[in-house]
Design an enzyme around this catalytic site. Structure first.
Site, PDB file in Angstrom:
ATOM      1  N   ASP A 163      47.879  47.535  47.106  1.00  0.00           N
ATOM      2  CA  ASP A 163      46.551  47.026  46.757  1.00  0.00           C
ATOM      3  C   ASP A 163      45.521  48.106  47.060  1.00  0.00           C
ATOM      4  O   ASP A 163      45.324  48.475  48.215  1.00  0.00           O
ATOM      5  CB  ASP A 163      46.247  45.752  47.553  1.00  0.00           C
ATOM      6  CG  ASP A 163      45.037  44.987  47.031  1.00  0.00           C
ATOM      7  OD1 ASP A 163      44.198  45.609  46.349  1.00  0.00           O
ATOM      8  OD2 ASP A 163      44.938  43.779  47.310  1.00  0.00           O
ATOM      9  N   ARG A 213      42.241  47.940  46.076  1.00  0.00           N
ATOM     10  CA  ARG A 213      40.888  47.426  45.898  1.00  0.00           C
ATOM     11  C   ARG A 213      40.012  47.668  47.121  1.00  0.00           C
ATOM     12  O   ARG A 213      40.483  47.650  48.251  1.00  0.00           O
ATOM     13  CB  ARG A 213      40.928  45.926  45.583  1.00  0.00           C
ATOM     14  CG  ARG A 213      41.455  45.616  44.212  1.00  0.00           C
ATOM     15  CD  ARG A 213      41.585  44.129  43.996  1.00  0.00           C
ATOM     16  NE  ARG A 213      42.639  43.557  44.840  1.00  0.00           N
ATOM     17  CZ  ARG A 213      42.971  42.271  44.817  1.00  0.00           C
ATOM     18  NH1 ARG A 213      42.323  41.438  44.007  1.00  0.00           N
ATOM     19  NH2 ARG A 213      43.940  41.816  45.591  1.00  0.00           N
TER      20      ARG A 213
END
EC number: 3.5.4.25
Length: 203
Positions: free
Chosen positions: A126, A128
């Site tokens: 991930d 983000r």
């Protein structure tokens, strides 16, 4: 990161008329959107969601994930509540971009799970970031949130910028035979908080 507010317009939807607030990250040229509905309070908790862009789920009705279901349910919940917000962040494919997401899907078609596929492409599970949410929330005047999410990283991101998360509201929708393994991986490897409903066979 430098987030600049650009403009606001009306956004008619099946659930009511939202206001759409445009923002630009002047360092990356990425464009983000805040949707608001009704009158938001800076004193009382506001129902909201942080939603990362998912072209396949949000716009193309893909059943490989739960993103589109979550977005629509969040908008419906906000409209039914009478007020709320969605921060729509341009972080396709958990930050790896659309074309790399398609490459990851190709690996998943060959047996990799969603985390393994990202890692085989050389990316973290991930990528983000959530530092853009602070100026966006300041612009729309929100300080206390009832956050619709299954992702503890989003709760942590809110708290780190001084936003009080009064309540985490689960958003468990959209399970189907195409995404059940994906949902289980999000729970077991990415720490998403989901009930056993998402991991049992549909009747």
């Amino acid at each position: 990161m430098s987030i600049k507010y650009v403009a606001t317009s009306k956004l008619p939807t099946p659930w009511g008329v939202f206001a759409m607030h445009g923002f630009e990250d002047t360092e990356t040229s990425k464009e983000h959107v805040a949707l608001t509905f009704g009158t938001l309070s800076s004193d009382a908790p506001v129902l909201g969601r942080i939603h990362s862009e998912c072209l396949t789920g949000d716009a193309l009705f893909s059943l490989r994930c739960d993103c589109g279901f979550q977005l629509q349910t969040a908008m419906q919940n906000i409209a039914e509540t009478g007020s709320g917000f969605i921060l729509y962040l341009r972080q396709e494919g958990r930050g790896i971009g659309l074309l790399n997401k398609i490459r990851a899907y190709e690996l998943q078609d060959k047996g990799a799970n969603t985390v393994e596929a990202n890692e085989q492409l050389g990316f973290p599970a991930d990528m983000r970031k959530y530092d853009m949410i602070q100026p966006m929330l300041e612009q729309i005047g929100v300080k206390h949130v009832r956050l619709m999410t299954n992702n503890p990283r989003k709760v942590k991101a809110m708290k780190e910028i001084g936003i009080e998360v009064v309540e985490r509201v689960p958003l468990q929708v959209g399970k189907n035979r195409y995404n059940e393994a994906y949902l289980k991986t999000k729970s077991t490897e990415l720490g998403h908080m989901m009930s056993e409903y998402h991991f049992t066979d549909e009747e």
